[in-house]
Design a protein around this motif. Structure first.
Motif, PDB file in Angstrom:
ATOM      1  N   ARG A   1     -11.410-124.883  70.623  1.00 56.05           N
ATOM      2  CA  ARG A   1     -10.954-123.982  69.200  1.00 56.05           C
ATOM      3  C   ARG A   1     -12.252-124.381  67.996  1.00 56.05           C
ATOM      4  NH1 ARG A   1      -7.587-126.143  64.906  1.00 56.05           N
ATOM      5  NH2 ARG A   1      -8.395-128.460  65.937  1.00 56.05           N
ATOM      6  N   SER A   2     -11.694-123.073  67.638  1.00 57.40           N
ATOM      7  CA  SER A   2     -12.300-122.828  66.692  1.00 57.40           C
ATOM      8  C   SER A   2     -11.151-124.174  65.075  1.00 57.40           C
ATOM      9  CB  SER A   2     -12.548-121.257  65.957  1.00 57.40           C
ATOM     10  OG  SER A   2     -14.122-121.089  66.657  1.00 57.40           O
ATOM     11  N   VAL A   3     -12.134-123.817  64.685  1.00 59.21           N
ATOM     12  CA  VAL A   3     -11.859-124.399  62.898  1.00 59.21           C
ATOM     13  C   VAL A   3     -11.446-123.455  62.010  1.00 59.21           C
ATOM     14  CG1 VAL A   3     -11.748-126.353  61.606  1.00 59.21           C
ATOM     15  CG2 VAL A   3     -12.556-127.061  63.738  1.00 59.21           C
ATOM     16  N   GLU A   4     -11.243-123.082  61.595  1.00 59.66           N
ATOM     17  CA  GLU A   4     -11.194-122.162  60.483  1.00 59.66           C
ATOM     18  C   GLU A   4     -11.975-121.742  59.464  1.00 59.66           C
ATOM     19  OE1 GLU A   4      -7.987-118.851  59.317  1.00 59.66           O
ATOM     20  OE2 GLU A   4      -7.344-120.874  59.136  1.00 59.66           O
TER      21      GLU A   4
ATOM     22  N   THR B   1     -19.101-124.684  60.750  1.00 63.78           N
ATOM     23  CA  THR B   1     -18.248-123.752  62.045  1.00 63.78           C
ATOM     24  C   THR B   1     -18.431-124.873  62.675  1.00 63.78           C
ATOM     25  OG1 THR B   1     -20.196-122.387  62.852  1.00 63.78           O
ATOM     26  CG2 THR B   1     -18.893-121.426  61.404  1.00 63.78           C
ATOM     27  N   ALA B   2     -17.591-125.387  63.311  1.00 67.64           N
ATOM     28  CA  ALA B   2     -17.159-125.821  64.423  1.00 67.64           C
ATOM     29  C   ALA B   2     -16.163-125.668  65.394  1.00 67.64           C
ATOM     30  CB  ALA B   2     -16.483-127.616  63.890  1.00 67.64           C
ATOM     31  N   SER B   3     -15.963-126.221  66.707  1.00 69.94           N
ATOM     32  CA  SER B   3     -15.440-126.141  67.868  1.00 69.94           C
ATOM     33  C   SER B   3     -15.198-127.059  68.013  1.00 69.94           C
ATOM     34  CB  SER B   3     -15.823-125.490  69.128  1.00 69.94           C
ATOM     35  OG  SER B   3     -16.401-123.699  68.400  1.00 69.94           O
ATOM     36  N   VAL B   4     -13.605-127.444  68.423  1.00 71.51           N
ATOM     37  CA  VAL B   4     -13.530-129.123  68.303  1.00 71.51           C
ATOM     38  C   VAL B   4     -11.648-128.876  69.581  1.00 71.51           C
ATOM     39  CG1 VAL B   4     -13.156-129.878  65.811  1.00 71.51           C
ATOM     40  CG2 VAL B   4     -11.573-128.759  66.712  1.00 71.51           C
TER      41      VAL B   4
ATOM     42  N   ARG C   1     -15.721-133.972  64.274  1.00 68.72           N
ATOM     43  CA  ARG C   1     -15.460-133.475  65.557  1.00 68.72           C
ATOM     44  C   ARG C   1     -13.743-133.816  65.741  1.00 68.72           C
ATOM     45  NH1 ARG C   1     -18.929-129.010  66.383  1.00 68.72           N
ATOM     46  NH2 ARG C   1     -20.988-129.507  65.829  1.00 68.72           N
ATOM     47  N   GLU C   2     -13.935-134.747  66.783  1.00 70.26           N
ATOM     48  CA  GLU C   2     -13.064-135.305  67.055  1.00 70.26           C
ATOM     49  C   GLU C   2     -11.824-135.995  66.091  1.00 70.26           C
ATOM     50  OE1 GLU C   2     -14.009-139.046  68.463  1.00 70.26           O
ATOM     51  OE2 GLU C   2     -15.519-139.082  69.593  1.00 70.26           O
TER      52      GLU C   2
ATOM     53  N   LEU D   1     -21.948-131.984  61.002  1.00 71.68           N
ATOM     54  CA  LEU D   1     -21.348-132.582  61.626  1.00 71.68           C
ATOM     55  C   LEU D   1     -23.034-132.530  62.790  1.00 71.68           C
ATOM     56  CD1 LEU D   1     -19.661-128.829  61.746  1.00 71.68           C
ATOM     57  CD2 LEU D   1     -18.842-131.137  61.898  1.00 71.68           C
ATOM     58  N   ASP D   2     -23.471-132.852  62.803  1.00 72.08           N
ATOM     59  CA  ASP D   2     -25.125-132.905  63.480  1.00 72.08           C
ATOM     60  C   ASP D   2     -24.452-134.859  63.957  1.00 72.08           C
ATOM     61  OD1 ASP D   2     -25.879-130.611  63.337  1.00 72.08           O
ATOM     62  OD2 ASP D   2     -26.858-130.860  61.281  1.00 72.08           O
ATOM     63  N   GLY D   3     -25.725-135.080  64.550  1.00 69.14           N
ATOM     64  CA  GLY D   3     -25.143-136.781  64.975  1.00 69.14           C
ATOM     65  C   GLY D   3     -24.304-137.073  65.338  1.00 69.14           C
ATOM     66  N   PRO D   4     -24.279-138.279  65.295  1.00 70.17           N
ATOM     67  CA  PRO D   4     -22.731-139.525  66.170  1.00 70.17           C
ATOM     68  C   PRO D   4     -21.640-139.371  65.188  1.00 70.17           C
ATOM     69  CG  PRO D   4     -25.057-140.688  66.268  1.00 70.17           C
ATOM     70  CD  PRO D   4     -25.216-139.450  65.523  1.00 70.17           C
ATOM     71  N   GLY D   5     -22.457-139.296  63.901  1.00 72.17           N
ATOM     72  CA  GLY D   5     -21.030-138.456  62.694  1.00 72.17           C
ATOM     73  C   GLY D   5     -20.086-137.415  63.148  1.00 72.17           C
ATOM     74  N   GLY D   6     -21.647-136.551  63.351  1.00 73.71           N
ATOM     75  CA  GLY D   6     -20.871-135.440  63.450  1.00 73.71           C
ATOM     76  C   GLY D   6     -19.638-135.060  64.479  1.00 73.71           C
ATOM     77  N   GLU D   7     -20.132-136.127  66.073  1.00 75.91           N
ATOM     78  CA  GLU D   7     -18.792-135.969  66.729  1.00 75.91           C
ATOM     79  C   GLU D   7     -17.761-136.647  66.476  1.00 75.91           C
ATOM     80  OE1 GLU D   7     -18.745-134.723  69.294  1.00 75.91           O
ATOM     81  OE2 GLU D   7     -20.848-133.268  68.547  1.00 75.91           O
TER      82      GLU D   7
END
Length: 365
Positions: free
Chosen positions: A180-183, A172-175, A156-157, A147-153
């Motif tokens: 919105r929080s992801v389970e 953890t992530a919000s998208v 997330r998309e 979830l870090d860096g360009p690959g993480g973005e």
């Protein structure tokens, strides 16, 4: 909505109850006679520990043993029987096999199938792996993506419009536009570091350092939690060792370990929190080669506990609840498949501190 599992209500660490609780947390179910033989105690001793844990709500007694408690869904809300759970993890030889076993155990209990796929840490783009799992028939996903860096973005998309329900493990992530929080289900690393620092302070240590794997996605969080725990006890963390350790396959691994031991001596650091077991074991060996006693001159606590007990001396270690992470993630996913409108759950599970021989009071100056 944040939850904390019953693992957070622990008996005193180092007790027989803690050993039994750790076994139940790792395996899901234990038999009294088998665990008694493994621990070298009588069945009565284990049965008494199980009784104490059950009274505290930490395990559930069953005939001949005990089973784990935690976020589980009833058979009536388990989603379609026979559904397929796709699982993407960043390693198939470290940490994640235990998570996968926990997921498999819970999936079997709920009548679900698990399909496992491996990625790599710091992957550039894992969308293809996710899409292939869905194309192969996954009705929901359990994933631990980069979830870090360009690959993480990019991930997330993809998560913002995922075609199937998704639960993150140890992430953890919000998208999306509204974030919105992801389970998710994650280890309470802050709790683990707090336990370790509290244990060392209780033994008389005042200069407690860290040496963390530079490739671990959790290293920044662990360091932040170490600083906070030291501050809570009035310790001067910057005065102690604060280092990163390269991958064991890198040519500068051994020289880095040697320089950390040199820093221990130069700074008067008497205790180290090390991620993970292999790094901690090599660091102990190097410290002993320099004439330091472990414990005594240097106490070491590993954040891992996969091979810690086999070290000489046996490593005190923070044990993340790997199997519980997998079991809980399956339960969350099954509940989501059964009720798409339920509130998002972000579950926090406490680790366990396994007290062994590598930690003790510091030698008097």
């Amino acid at each position: 909505m944040a939850q904390t599992s019953n693992e957070g209500r622990r008996p005193p660490m180092g007790s027989r109850q803690a050993e039994v609780l750790a076994a139940v947390s790792d395996r899901g179910t234990v038999r009294v006679t088998e665990l008694a033989e493994e621990l070298g105690v009588t069945p009565v001793t284990v049965r008494r520990a199980v009784s104490d844990l059950a009274d505290a709500g930490l395990v559930r007694r069953v005939h001949g043993g005990a089973t784990a408690v935690g976020p589980r869904v009833s058979n009536g809300s388990a989603g379609p029987v026979g559904a397929t759970v796709g699982m993407l993890v960043p390693s198939l030889d470290y940490y994640w096999p235990d998570v996968a076993r926990g997921a498999e155990e819970e999936a079997k209990r709920l009548g679900l199938r698990v399909r496992l796929r491996g990625s790599v840490y710091q992957a550039a783009d894992e969308r293809g792996d996710l899409e292939r799992l869905v194309e192969a028939g996954a009705d929901g996903l359990l994933i631990a993506p980069t979830l870090d860096g360009p690959g993480g973005e990019l991930v997330r998309e993809w998560l913002a419009d995922a075609p199937v329900p998704v639960v993150l493990m140890e992430r953890t992530a919000s998208v999306g536009a509204v974030q919105r929080s992801v389970e998710s289900v994650i280890t309470d690393h802050s709790d683990g570091i707090t336990m370790a620092v509290h244990h060392l302070v209780g033994q008389g240590h005042r200069t407690i350092g860290v040496a963390l794997s530079q490739d671990s996605p959790h290293a920044p969080r662990l360091r932040t939690d170490w600083l906070a725990a030291c501050a809570d006890h009035g310790l001067d963390a910057p005065a102690a060792v604060d280092r990163r350790i390269p991958d064991r396959r890198e040519p500068d691994f051994d020289s880095t370990i040697e320089s950390i031991v040199a820093d221990v001596i130069a700074t008067g650091t008497t205790a180290l929190l090390v991620h993970s077991d292999p790094e901690a074991i090599r660091l102990i060996q190097c410290a002993q080669e320099r004439g330091l006693s472990v414990p005594g001159d240097l106490s070491v606590i590993s954040y891992d506990d996969q091979v810690a007990a086999m070290s000489a001396p046996a490593l005190t270690a923070v044990r993340p609840p790997r199997r519980t992470i997998g079991r809980t993630a399956v339960g969350l996913l099954a509940a989501r498949m059964a009720d798409a409108g339920r509130p998002v759950h972000r579950v926090l599970v406490s680790p366990t501190l396994m007290v062994r021989d590598s930690s003790g009071p510091p030698n008097e100056a």
